[in-house]
Design a protein around this motif. Structure first.
Motif, PDB file in Angstrom:
ATOM      1  N   TYR A 249       0.823  -1.205   0.000  1.00  0.00           N
ATOM      2  CA  TYR A 249       0.000   0.000   0.000  1.00  0.00           C
ATOM      3  C   TYR A 249       0.859   1.258   0.000  1.00  0.00           C
ATOM      4  O   TYR A 249       1.500   1.587   1.001  1.00  0.00           O
ATOM      5  CB  TYR A 249      -0.913  -0.012   1.226  1.00  0.00           C
TER       6      TYR A 249
ATOM      7  N   GLY B 139      -3.541   7.478   0.219  1.00  0.00           N
ATOM      8  CA  GLY B 139      -4.318   6.252   0.049  1.00  0.00           C
ATOM      9  C   GLY B 139      -4.596   6.073  -1.426  1.00  0.00           C
ATOM     10  O   GLY B 139      -4.174   6.889  -2.259  1.00  0.00           O
ATOM     11  N   CYS B 140      -5.320   5.029  -1.808  1.00  0.00           N
ATOM     12  CA  CYS B 140      -5.717   4.889  -3.209  1.00  0.00           C
ATOM     13  C   CYS B 140      -6.788   5.934  -3.511  1.00  0.00           C
ATOM     14  O   CYS B 140      -7.253   6.663  -2.625  1.00  0.00           O
ATOM     15  CB  CYS B 140      -6.228   3.477  -3.474  1.00  0.00           C
TER      16      CYS B 140
ATOM     17  N   ALA C  58      -9.915   5.393  -1.369  1.00  0.00           N
ATOM     18  CA  ALA C  58      -9.721   5.769   0.028  1.00  0.00           C
ATOM     19  C   ALA C  58      -9.693   7.283   0.192  1.00  0.00           C
ATOM     20  O   ALA C  58     -10.218   7.826   1.169  1.00  0.00           O
ATOM     21  CB  ALA C  58      -8.424   5.161   0.554  1.00  0.00           C
ATOM     22  N   THR C  59      -9.078   7.981  -0.777  1.00  0.00           N
ATOM     23  CA  THR C  59      -9.019   9.443  -0.713  1.00  0.00           C
ATOM     24  C   THR C  59     -10.416  10.039  -0.788  1.00  0.00           C
ATOM     25  O   THR C  59     -10.735  11.000  -0.067  1.00  0.00           O
ATOM     26  CB  THR C  59      -8.136   9.980  -1.849  1.00  0.00           C
TER      27      THR C  59
ATOM     28  N   THR D  89      -3.376  11.277  -5.845  1.00  0.00           N
ATOM     29  CA  THR D  89      -3.438  10.730  -4.481  1.00  0.00           C
ATOM     30  C   THR D  89      -2.446  11.371  -3.521  1.00  0.00           C
ATOM     31  O   THR D  89      -2.514  11.134  -2.308  1.00  0.00           O
ATOM     32  CB  THR D  89      -3.193   9.211  -4.510  1.00  0.00           C
TER      33      THR D  89
ATOM     34  N   CYS E 116      -0.233  13.201   3.619  1.00  0.00           N
ATOM     35  CA  CYS E 116       0.742  12.306   3.006  1.00  0.00           C
ATOM     36  C   CYS E 116       2.021  12.296   3.850  1.00  0.00           C
ATOM     37  O   CYS E 116       2.517  13.348   4.238  1.00  0.00           O
ATOM     38  CB  CYS E 116       1.088  12.767   1.587  1.00  0.00           C
TER      39      CYS E 116
END
Length: 513
Positions: A166, A234-235, A238-239, A335, A371
Protein backbone atom coordinates in the motif's frame (compact mmCIF):
# COMPACT_ATOMS: atom_id res chain seq x y z
CA UNK A 1 47.18 -10.13 26.02
CA UNK A 2 43.75 -11.52 26.89
CA UNK A 3 43.14 -15.06 28.13
CA UNK A 4 41.17 -15.83 24.98
CA UNK A 5 43.91 -14.51 22.72
CA UNK A 6 46.40 -16.86 24.37
CA UNK A 7 44.14 -19.79 23.64
CA UNK A 8 43.63 -19.43 19.89
CA UNK A 9 46.62 -19.10 17.59
CA UNK A 10 46.24 -17.50 14.16
CA UNK A 11 48.35 -20.13 12.42
CA UNK A 12 49.20 -23.77 12.98
CA UNK A 13 52.15 -24.52 15.27
CA UNK A 14 55.33 -24.68 13.25
CA UNK A 15 53.62 -23.39 10.12
CA UNK A 16 55.93 -21.33 7.93
CA UNK A 17 54.79 -17.70 7.65
CA UNK A 18 54.77 -16.39 4.08
CA UNK A 19 57.12 -13.41 3.69
CA UNK A 20 56.76 -12.56 7.40
CA UNK A 21 52.98 -12.48 7.04
CA UNK A 22 50.60 -14.23 9.43
CA UNK A 23 47.44 -16.07 8.54
CA UNK A 24 44.03 -14.79 9.67
CA UNK A 25 41.48 -17.48 10.56
CA UNK A 26 38.45 -15.18 10.91
CA UNK A 27 36.83 -16.30 7.63
CA UNK A 28 37.23 -18.95 4.92
CA UNK A 29 39.52 -16.73 2.82
CA UNK A 30 42.34 -17.16 5.38
CA UNK A 31 44.39 -14.17 4.21
CA UNK A 32 48.12 -13.87 4.90
CA UNK A 33 48.52 -10.36 6.29
CA UNK A 34 51.68 -8.30 6.53
CA UNK A 35 52.51 -6.12 9.54
CA UNK A 36 50.44 -2.93 9.54
CA UNK A 37 48.07 -4.17 6.82
CA UNK A 38 44.50 -5.51 6.82
CA UNK A 39 43.05 -8.54 5.11
CA UNK A 40 40.71 -8.57 2.11
CA UNK A 41 37.74 -7.81 4.38
CA UNK A 42 39.27 -4.62 5.85
CA UNK A 43 38.08 -5.89 9.24
CA UNK A 44 41.14 -7.71 10.59
CA UNK A 45 44.76 -6.59 10.51
CA UNK A 46 48.24 -7.57 11.61
CA UNK A 47 49.39 -5.45 14.52
CA UNK A 48 52.57 -6.45 16.29
CA UNK A 49 52.36 -9.97 14.95
CA UNK A 50 48.80 -10.57 16.18
CA UNK A 51 45.48 -10.52 14.34
CA UNK A 52 43.44 -7.56 15.59
CA UNK A 53 39.79 -6.67 14.93
CA UNK A 54 40.14 -3.18 13.47
CA UNK A 55 36.68 -1.81 14.26
CA UNK A 56 35.78 -0.83 17.80
CA UNK A 57 33.79 -3.08 20.07
CA UNK A 58 30.53 -1.18 20.63
CA UNK A 59 28.92 -1.25 24.05
CA UNK A 60 25.56 0.47 24.42
CA UNK A 61 24.88 2.43 27.59
CA UNK A 62 21.23 2.35 28.62
CA UNK A 63 20.36 5.18 30.98
CA UNK A 64 17.60 4.88 33.50
CA UNK A 65 15.26 6.77 31.19
CA UNK A 66 14.92 6.34 27.43
CA UNK A 67 17.85 4.41 26.04
CA UNK A 68 21.19 6.16 25.98
CA UNK A 69 24.48 6.82 24.29
CA UNK A 70 27.30 4.47 23.44
CA UNK A 71 30.12 3.65 25.81
CA UNK A 72 33.26 2.74 23.88
CA UNK A 73 35.48 -0.20 24.80
CA UNK A 74 38.11 2.42 25.65
CA UNK A 75 38.64 6.06 24.82
CA UNK A 76 40.82 6.98 21.89
CA UNK A 77 44.43 6.94 23.01
CA UNK A 78 43.78 5.97 26.61
CA UNK A 79 42.87 2.95 28.68
CA UNK A 80 39.58 2.74 30.51
CA UNK A 81 40.18 3.36 34.20
CA UNK A 82 37.52 0.97 35.43
CA UNK A 83 35.17 3.64 36.74
CA UNK A 84 31.53 3.59 35.73
CA UNK A 85 30.50 6.37 33.36
CA UNK A 86 27.06 6.34 34.98
CA UNK A 87 24.78 3.88 36.70
CA UNK A 88 23.07 2.78 33.46
CA UNK A 89 23.12 -0.78 32.17
CA UNK A 90 25.63 -1.79 29.52
CA UNK A 91 24.82 -3.99 26.56
CA UNK A 92 27.78 -5.54 24.76
CA UNK A 93 26.94 -5.65 21.05
CA UNK A 94 28.63 -7.84 18.46
CA UNK A 95 29.85 -4.84 16.47
CA UNK A 96 33.61 -5.19 16.36
CA UNK A 97 33.50 -8.33 18.49
CA UNK A 98 34.95 -10.83 16.04
CA UNK A 99 33.64 -14.12 14.75
CA UNK A 100 33.24 -17.73 15.80
CA UNK A 101 34.69 -18.92 12.50
CA UNK A 102 35.91 -21.62 11.95
CA UNK A 103 33.29 -22.73 14.46
CA UNK A 104 35.30 -24.95 16.74
CA UNK A 105 35.40 -22.25 19.37
CA UNK A 106 32.92 -20.34 21.55
CA UNK A 107 31.61 -16.92 20.57
CA UNK A 108 34.05 -14.02 21.12
CA UNK A 109 32.11 -12.65 24.08
CA UNK A 110 29.73 -14.43 26.45
CA UNK A 111 28.77 -11.77 28.96
CA UNK A 112 26.81 -12.05 32.17
CA UNK A 113 25.18 -9.30 34.20
CA UNK A 114 22.24 -8.90 36.53
CA UNK A 115 19.42 -6.66 35.34
CA UNK A 116 16.46 -5.91 37.60
CA UNK A 117 17.05 -9.08 39.58
CA UNK A 118 17.45 -11.34 36.53
CA UNK A 119 20.84 -12.94 35.86
CA UNK A 120 21.21 -12.65 32.09
CA UNK A 121 23.76 -13.95 29.63
CA UNK A 122 24.37 -12.27 26.27
CA UNK A 123 26.30 -14.23 23.65
CA UNK A 124 27.96 -11.92 21.14
CA UNK A 125 29.38 -12.77 17.72
CA UNK A 126 29.74 -11.38 14.23
CA UNK A 127 28.01 -13.85 11.93
CA UNK A 128 29.18 -14.60 8.40
CA UNK A 129 25.94 -14.66 6.39
CA UNK A 130 26.17 -16.33 2.99
CA UNK A 131 22.41 -16.79 3.22
CA UNK A 132 21.23 -13.22 3.48
CA UNK A 133 19.39 -10.56 1.56
CA UNK A 134 17.93 -7.09 1.70
CA UNK A 135 14.27 -6.13 1.45
CA UNK A 136 13.65 -2.54 0.36
CA UNK A 137 10.41 -0.61 0.85
CA UNK A 138 10.21 2.51 -1.31
CA UNK A 139 7.35 4.84 -0.47
CA UNK A 140 6.21 6.12 -3.87
CA UNK A 141 3.42 5.85 -6.44
CA UNK A 142 5.96 6.04 -9.25
CA UNK A 143 6.36 3.02 -11.47
CA UNK A 144 9.69 1.32 -10.79
CA UNK A 145 9.29 -1.74 -12.97
CA UNK A 146 7.10 -4.76 -13.62
CA UNK A 147 6.77 -7.38 -10.92
CA UNK A 148 9.61 -9.96 -11.04
CA UNK A 149 11.73 -7.60 -13.18
CA UNK A 150 15.48 -7.94 -12.60
CA UNK A 151 17.13 -5.27 -10.45
CA UNK A 152 20.70 -4.46 -11.44
CA UNK A 153 23.65 -2.69 -9.87
CA UNK A 154 26.64 -1.85 -12.05
CA UNK A 155 24.95 -3.92 -14.75
CA UNK A 156 24.85 -7.10 -12.63
CA UNK A 157 21.64 -8.81 -11.54
CA UNK A 158 21.33 -8.38 -7.77
CA UNK A 159 17.61 -8.97 -7.12
CA UNK A 160 14.09 -8.44 -8.42
CA UNK A 161 10.93 -6.36 -8.05
CA UNK A 162 8.43 -8.03 -5.74
CA UNK A 163 4.77 -7.41 -4.88
CA UNK A 164 3.85 -3.77 -4.33
CA UNK A 165 2.28 -2.86 -1.01
CA UNK A 166 0.00 0.00 0.00
CA UNK A 167 1.67 3.16 -1.24
CA UNK A 168 5.06 1.45 -1.57
CA UNK A 169 7.13 -0.37 -4.15
CA UNK A 170 9.11 -3.36 -2.89
CA UNK A 171 12.45 -4.79 -3.99
CA UNK A 172 14.15 -8.01 -2.91
CA UNK A 173 17.94 -8.05 -3.29
CA UNK A 174 20.69 -10.54 -2.59
CA UNK A 175 20.19 -14.08 -1.45
CA UNK A 176 22.55 -17.01 -1.78
CA UNK A 177 21.91 -17.51 -5.52
CA UNK A 178 23.05 -13.99 -6.45
CA UNK A 179 25.91 -14.14 -3.95
CA UNK A 180 27.29 -17.54 -4.90
CA UNK A 181 25.27 -18.98 -7.77
CA UNK A 182 26.29 -16.65 -10.59
CA UNK A 183 29.52 -15.19 -11.91
CA UNK A 184 32.26 -13.81 -9.65
CA UNK A 185 31.28 -10.31 -10.74
CA UNK A 186 27.62 -10.89 -9.86
CA UNK A 187 28.56 -12.15 -6.39
CA UNK A 188 30.99 -9.30 -5.80
CA UNK A 189 28.54 -6.60 -6.88
CA UNK A 190 25.66 -8.17 -4.95
CA UNK A 191 27.75 -8.26 -1.78
CA UNK A 192 28.96 -4.66 -2.24
CA UNK A 193 25.43 -3.43 -2.96
CA UNK A 194 23.95 -5.03 0.13
CA UNK A 195 26.84 -3.86 2.30
CA UNK A 196 26.34 -0.24 1.23
CA UNK A 197 22.58 -0.45 1.73
CA UNK A 198 22.92 -2.00 5.20
CA UNK A 199 25.47 0.65 6.17
CA UNK A 200 23.03 3.40 5.07
CA UNK A 201 24.92 4.46 1.95
CA UNK A 202 23.22 5.47 -1.33
CA UNK A 203 23.07 2.86 -4.09
CA UNK A 204 21.91 3.32 -7.68
CA UNK A 205 19.74 0.49 -8.97
CA UNK A 206 18.44 0.00 -12.51
CA UNK A 207 15.30 -2.06 -13.10
CA UNK A 208 14.78 -3.93 -16.36
CA UNK A 209 11.89 -2.33 -18.24
CA UNK A 210 11.53 0.32 -15.58
CA UNK A 211 13.24 3.12 -13.71
CA UNK A 212 16.61 3.94 -12.27
CA UNK A 213 16.36 4.63 -8.56
CA UNK A 214 18.81 5.83 -5.93
CA UNK A 215 18.07 4.11 -2.63
CA UNK A 216 19.44 5.17 0.75
CA UNK A 217 18.03 3.98 4.06
CA UNK A 218 16.16 6.73 5.86
CA UNK A 219 16.18 9.06 2.83
CA UNK A 220 13.71 9.84 0.06
CA UNK A 221 14.18 7.85 -3.16
CA UNK A 222 15.42 9.53 -6.33
CA UNK A 223 13.60 8.05 -9.33
CA UNK A 224 14.93 8.76 -12.83
CA UNK A 225 16.73 11.77 -11.41
CA UNK A 226 13.66 13.16 -9.62
CA UNK A 227 13.54 13.21 -5.82
CA UNK A 228 10.28 11.94 -4.37
CA UNK A 229 8.59 13.96 -1.65
CA UNK A 230 5.37 12.28 -0.62
CA UNK A 231 3.85 8.87 -0.04
CA UNK A 232 0.23 8.78 -1.21
CA UNK A 233 -2.47 9.29 1.40
CA UNK A 234 -4.32 6.25 0.05
CA UNK A 235 -5.72 4.89 -3.21
CA UNK A 236 -8.21 7.01 -5.14
CA UNK A 237 -11.15 5.31 -3.46
CA UNK A 238 -9.72 5.77 0.03
CA UNK A 239 -9.02 9.44 -0.71
CA UNK A 240 -12.65 9.91 -1.73
CA UNK A 241 -13.78 8.30 1.51
CA UNK A 242 -11.51 10.47 3.63
CA UNK A 243 -12.23 13.84 2.05
CA UNK A 244 -15.72 13.65 0.52
CA UNK A 245 -17.13 15.88 3.26
CA UNK A 246 -14.48 18.52 2.46
CA UNK A 247 -15.74 18.80 -1.13
CA UNK A 248 -19.49 18.66 -0.45
CA UNK A 249 -21.08 21.93 -1.62
CA UNK A 250 -17.82 23.25 -3.17
CA UNK A 251 -17.66 21.27 -6.41
CA UNK A 252 -20.05 19.05 -8.41
CA UNK A 253 -17.66 16.17 -9.15
CA UNK A 254 -14.27 14.94 -7.91
CA UNK A 255 -12.04 12.36 -9.57
CA UNK A 256 -8.97 11.11 -7.67
CA UNK A 257 -6.57 9.66 -10.23
CA UNK A 258 -4.66 6.56 -9.10
CA UNK A 259 -2.78 3.74 -10.78
CA UNK A 260 -4.59 1.11 -8.72
CA UNK A 261 -8.08 2.38 -7.88
CA UNK A 262 -9.34 5.69 -9.31
CA UNK A 263 -12.18 7.18 -7.28
CA UNK A 264 -15.28 9.14 -8.43
CA UNK A 265 -17.13 10.90 -5.63
CA UNK A 266 -20.62 11.08 -7.18
CA UNK A 267 -20.70 7.29 -7.68
CA UNK A 268 -18.74 6.31 -4.56
CA UNK A 269 -20.53 5.02 -1.48
CA UNK A 270 -19.19 7.99 0.51
CA UNK A 271 -20.77 10.39 -1.97
CA UNK A 272 -24.08 8.54 -1.96
CA UNK A 273 -24.26 8.64 1.84
CA UNK A 274 -23.73 12.41 1.64
CA UNK A 275 -26.46 12.78 -0.99
CA UNK A 276 -24.19 13.56 -3.94
CA UNK A 277 -26.07 14.03 -7.21
CA UNK A 278 -25.21 12.10 -10.38
CA UNK A 279 -23.12 14.00 -12.91
CA UNK A 280 -23.19 11.76 -15.99
CA UNK A 281 -19.42 11.28 -15.90
CA UNK A 282 -17.82 8.35 -17.74
CA UNK A 283 -14.44 6.92 -16.72
CA UNK A 284 -12.39 5.00 -19.29
CA UNK A 285 -11.36 2.12 -17.05
CA UNK A 286 -12.61 -1.17 -15.64
CA UNK A 287 -15.39 -0.52 -13.15
CA UNK A 288 -15.01 -2.48 -9.95
CA UNK A 289 -17.66 -1.31 -7.51
CA UNK A 290 -19.54 2.01 -7.65
CA UNK A 291 -17.08 4.90 -7.83
CA UNK A 292 -14.01 2.61 -8.02
CA UNK A 293 -12.16 1.99 -11.31
CA UNK A 294 -9.19 -0.24 -12.13
CA UNK A 295 -6.73 0.16 -15.02
CA UNK A 296 -7.47 3.72 -16.08
CA UNK A 297 -3.85 3.77 -17.24
CA UNK A 298 -0.63 1.80 -17.22
CA UNK A 299 1.74 2.43 -14.29
CA UNK A 300 4.13 5.33 -14.77
CA UNK A 301 5.58 8.57 -13.46
CA UNK A 302 2.51 10.74 -14.04
CA UNK A 303 -0.63 11.55 -12.07
CA UNK A 304 -1.14 9.10 -9.18
CA UNK A 305 1.53 6.70 -10.41
CA UNK A 306 0.00 6.42 -13.89
CA UNK A 307 1.36 7.41 -17.31
CA UNK A 308 -1.19 10.25 -17.44
CA UNK A 309 -0.04 13.82 -18.00
CA UNK A 310 -3.47 15.04 -19.14
CA UNK A 311 -6.12 13.88 -16.63
CA UNK A 312 -8.91 14.43 -19.16
CA UNK A 313 -7.58 11.47 -21.14
CA UNK A 314 -9.36 9.07 -18.76
CA UNK A 315 -12.78 10.68 -19.34
CA UNK A 316 -15.33 9.57 -21.93
CA UNK A 317 -18.45 11.40 -23.16
CA UNK A 318 -20.61 13.02 -20.48
CA UNK A 319 -24.21 11.81 -20.37
CA UNK A 320 -26.84 14.58 -20.06
CA UNK A 321 -29.50 11.99 -19.19
CA UNK A 322 -27.58 11.19 -16.02
CA UNK A 323 -26.90 14.72 -14.81
CA UNK A 324 -24.29 16.26 -17.14
CA UNK A 325 -24.97 19.96 -17.79
CA UNK A 326 -23.26 23.13 -18.86
CA UNK A 327 -21.33 24.77 -16.04
CA UNK A 328 -20.90 21.54 -14.03
CA UNK A 329 -17.67 21.85 -12.02
CA UNK A 330 -15.00 19.13 -11.81
CA UNK A 331 -11.93 18.73 -9.59
CA UNK A 332 -9.28 16.23 -10.66
CA UNK A 333 -6.51 15.50 -8.19
CA UNK A 334 -3.80 12.88 -7.60
CA UNK A 335 -3.44 10.73 -4.48
CA UNK A 336 -0.60 12.90 -3.17
CA UNK A 337 -2.22 16.23 -3.99
CA UNK A 338 0.84 17.13 -6.08
CA UNK A 339 -1.21 17.32 -9.28
CA UNK A 340 -4.61 18.98 -9.43
CA UNK A 341 -6.77 20.85 -11.94
CA UNK A 342 -10.24 22.42 -12.12
CA UNK A 343 -12.65 22.20 -15.07
CA UNK A 344 -16.15 23.28 -16.02
CA UNK A 345 -18.36 21.76 -18.74
CA UNK A 346 -19.13 24.06 -21.68
CA UNK A 347 -22.34 24.04 -23.71
CA UNK A 348 -21.10 21.01 -25.65
CA UNK A 349 -20.49 19.18 -22.36
CA UNK A 350 -16.74 19.30 -22.86
CA UNK A 351 -14.57 19.99 -19.81
CA UNK A 352 -12.61 23.23 -20.08
CA UNK A 353 -9.81 24.03 -17.64
CA UNK A 354 -10.38 27.13 -15.51
CA UNK A 355 -8.23 28.98 -12.97
CA UNK A 356 -8.06 26.95 -9.82
CA UNK A 357 -10.60 28.33 -7.29
CA UNK A 358 -9.45 29.36 -3.84
CA UNK A 359 -12.36 27.49 -2.25
CA UNK A 360 -10.77 24.18 -3.22
CA UNK A 361 -7.16 24.90 -2.22
CA UNK A 362 -7.74 23.95 1.39
CA UNK A 363 -9.02 20.47 0.43
CA UNK A 364 -6.08 19.84 -1.91
CA UNK A 365 -3.72 21.04 0.80
CA UNK A 366 -5.39 18.65 3.22
CA UNK A 367 -4.50 15.72 0.95
CA UNK A 368 -0.87 16.87 0.89
CA UNK A 369 -0.82 17.36 4.65
CA UNK A 370 -1.99 13.78 5.18
CA UNK A 371 0.74 12.31 3.01
CA UNK A 372 3.79 11.01 4.83
CA UNK A 373 7.26 11.82 3.48
CA UNK A 374 8.61 9.45 0.83
CA UNK A 375 11.19 7.18 2.43
CA UNK A 376 13.44 4.23 1.67
CA UNK A 377 13.39 1.48 4.30
CA UNK A 378 16.12 -1.16 4.18
CA UNK A 379 15.69 -4.43 6.06
CA UNK A 380 18.54 -6.91 6.44
CA UNK A 381 17.34 -10.52 6.33
CA UNK A 382 19.68 -13.32 7.35
CA UNK A 383 19.59 -16.98 8.28
CA UNK A 384 21.65 -17.80 11.37
CA UNK A 385 22.98 -21.21 10.43
CA UNK A 386 24.47 -24.10 12.36
CA UNK A 387 28.02 -22.80 12.27
CA UNK A 388 27.10 -19.52 13.95
CA UNK A 389 24.93 -21.28 16.52
CA UNK A 390 27.74 -23.67 17.40
CA UNK A 391 29.60 -20.75 18.94
CA UNK A 392 26.67 -20.16 21.30
CA UNK A 393 25.91 -23.68 22.53
CA UNK A 394 27.45 -27.08 21.93
CA UNK A 395 24.25 -28.49 20.37
CA UNK A 396 23.04 -25.84 17.87
CA UNK A 397 19.45 -27.07 17.64
CA UNK A 398 18.98 -26.22 21.33
CA UNK A 399 19.53 -22.54 20.54
CA UNK A 400 17.07 -22.69 17.64
CA UNK A 401 14.37 -24.15 19.84
CA UNK A 402 15.05 -21.61 22.57
CA UNK A 403 14.68 -18.72 20.11
CA UNK A 404 11.49 -20.20 18.68
CA UNK A 405 10.18 -20.73 22.20
CA UNK A 406 10.84 -17.05 23.06
CA UNK A 407 13.32 -17.98 25.79
CA UNK A 408 16.19 -16.37 23.89
CA UNK A 409 15.96 -12.77 22.67
CA UNK A 410 17.82 -11.97 19.44
CA UNK A 411 19.26 -8.57 18.53
CA UNK A 412 21.48 -7.21 15.77
CA UNK A 413 23.86 -4.58 17.07
CA UNK A 414 21.48 -4.05 19.97
CA UNK A 415 18.49 -3.51 17.65
CA UNK A 416 15.35 -5.64 18.02
CA UNK A 417 14.67 -8.10 15.20
CA UNK A 418 11.71 -9.98 13.80
CA UNK A 419 12.33 -13.74 13.83
CA UNK A 420 10.38 -15.55 11.14
CA UNK A 421 8.27 -18.54 12.21
CA UNK A 422 9.24 -22.02 11.08
CA UNK A 423 12.56 -23.79 11.07
CA UNK A 424 15.93 -22.21 11.70
CA UNK A 425 16.65 -18.68 12.90
CA UNK A 426 15.71 -16.35 10.04
CA UNK A 427 15.75 -12.79 11.27
CA UNK A 428 14.93 -9.38 9.84
CA UNK A 429 16.09 -5.99 11.13
CA UNK A 430 15.65 -2.34 10.13
CA UNK A 431 19.17 -1.05 9.44
CA UNK A 432 18.19 2.41 10.74
CA UNK A 433 17.97 0.92 14.24
CA UNK A 434 21.48 -0.53 14.04
CA UNK A 435 24.55 1.64 14.77
CA UNK A 436 26.20 3.06 11.66
CA UNK A 437 28.72 0.93 9.75
CA UNK A 438 27.81 -2.14 11.79
CA UNK A 439 27.91 -4.47 8.76
CA UNK A 440 31.01 -5.87 7.12
CA UNK A 441 31.86 -8.46 4.50
CA UNK A 442 34.18 -11.27 3.61
CA UNK A 443 35.15 -11.83 -0.02
CA UNK A 444 33.75 -15.37 -0.15
CA UNK A 445 31.41 -13.35 -0.76
CA UNK A 446 29.15 -12.90 2.27
CA UNK A 447 27.98 -10.16 4.61
CA UNK A 448 29.09 -10.01 8.21
CA UNK A 449 26.45 -8.86 10.67
CA UNK A 450 26.51 -8.47 14.45
CA UNK A 451 24.17 -10.78 16.32
CA UNK A 452 23.47 -11.15 20.02
CA UNK A 453 21.53 -13.81 21.93
CA UNK A 454 20.26 -12.83 25.39
CA UNK A 455 18.68 -15.29 27.83
CA UNK A 456 18.57 -16.20 31.50
CA UNK A 457 21.82 -17.63 32.80
CA UNK A 458 20.20 -20.83 34.08
CA UNK A 459 18.53 -21.36 30.70
CA UNK A 460 21.85 -20.82 28.94
CA UNK A 461 23.55 -23.46 31.04
CA UNK A 462 20.63 -25.82 30.53
CA UNK A 463 21.01 -25.46 26.74
CA UNK A 464 24.61 -26.63 26.91
CA UNK A 465 26.23 -23.19 26.84
CA UNK A 466 29.91 -22.57 27.37
CA UNK A 467 29.88 -22.03 31.12
CA UNK A 468 33.65 -21.53 31.42
CA UNK A 469 33.60 -18.68 28.89
CA UNK A 470 31.07 -16.49 30.73
CA UNK A 471 32.60 -13.13 31.67
CA UNK A 472 31.42 -9.94 33.34
CA UNK A 473 30.97 -6.68 31.47
CA UNK A 474 33.80 -5.14 33.51
CA UNK A 475 36.11 -7.97 32.47
CA UNK A 476 35.24 -7.37 28.82
CA UNK A 477 35.99 -3.68 29.20
CA UNK A 478 39.28 -4.36 30.93
CA UNK A 479 40.68 -7.19 28.82
CA UNK A 480 39.00 -7.09 25.42
CA UNK A 481 38.82 -10.32 23.48
CA UNK A 482 40.55 -12.81 21.26
CA UNK A 483 41.20 -10.31 18.49
CA UNK A 484 42.43 -7.43 20.68
CA UNK A 485 39.37 -5.40 19.82
CA UNK A 486 40.39 -1.90 18.74
CA UNK A 487 39.47 1.14 20.77
CA UNK A 488 36.93 3.72 19.67
CA UNK A 489 33.24 4.54 19.74
CA UNK A 490 30.24 4.73 17.46
CA UNK A 491 26.96 6.57 17.66
CA UNK A 492 23.90 4.39 17.95
CA UNK A 493 20.10 4.79 17.93
CA UNK A 494 18.86 5.50 21.45
CA UNK A 495 15.36 4.03 21.18
CA UNK A 496 16.26 0.36 21.07
CA UNK A 497 14.79 -1.42 24.09
CA UNK A 498 16.72 -3.50 26.55
CA UNK A 499 15.90 -7.19 26.00
CA UNK A 500 12.36 -7.66 27.37
CA UNK A 501 12.89 -8.72 30.94
CA UNK A 502 9.26 -9.65 31.42
CA UNK A 503 9.53 -12.10 28.53
CA UNK A 504 12.72 -13.63 29.89
CA UNK A 505 11.26 -13.90 33.40
CA UNK A 506 8.20 -15.68 32.05
CA UNK A 507 10.37 -17.96 29.96
CA UNK A 508 12.27 -18.93 33.07
CA UNK A 509 9.05 -19.71 34.91
CA UNK A 510 7.39 -21.77 32.19
CA UNK A 511 6.36 -25.32 33.16
CA UNK A 512 8.54 -26.98 30.50
CA UNK A 513 11.83 -25.51 31.71
Amino acid sequence: MSELAERFDTHDPGEKQVAEKIRCDACPVMCYIAEGRTGACDRYGNTGGRIVRCDPLTILEHSAGTGGAVVPFAGEGEEWNGELVNSGRRFVTAIGAGTTYPDYKPAPFIVSQEVEGVDLVTVVTEGIFSYCGVKIKIDTDRFLGPETAIVRAEGEAVGHVTTGEYGSQMLSLGGVHHLTGGSKSEGRVTCATMLDLCNRKPVELAIDGGATVIVEAGKAPVIDGQAEHRMRVGCGSATIGMFATQWRGLVDEVVVVDDHITGVVSEHQAGKVLGWEDTGIKILGRRSTPGRYFKVSEPGLGWGGTTISDPLSILGEWNPKKGARSGLSLLMVSTTGEQFAYFELNDDLKPVEKPFPERLRKSVGLIEDNCEPALCTVLFVGGAGGSLRAGVVENPVNLTRSVQGLKTYVTVGGAPVYVWPGGGITLMVDVMRVPENAFGYVPTPALVAPIEFTLRRDDYLRLGGYADEIRSVDDVLAKGGEYFNARGRKDAPTDNPWPPLAQLRLAGESPDR
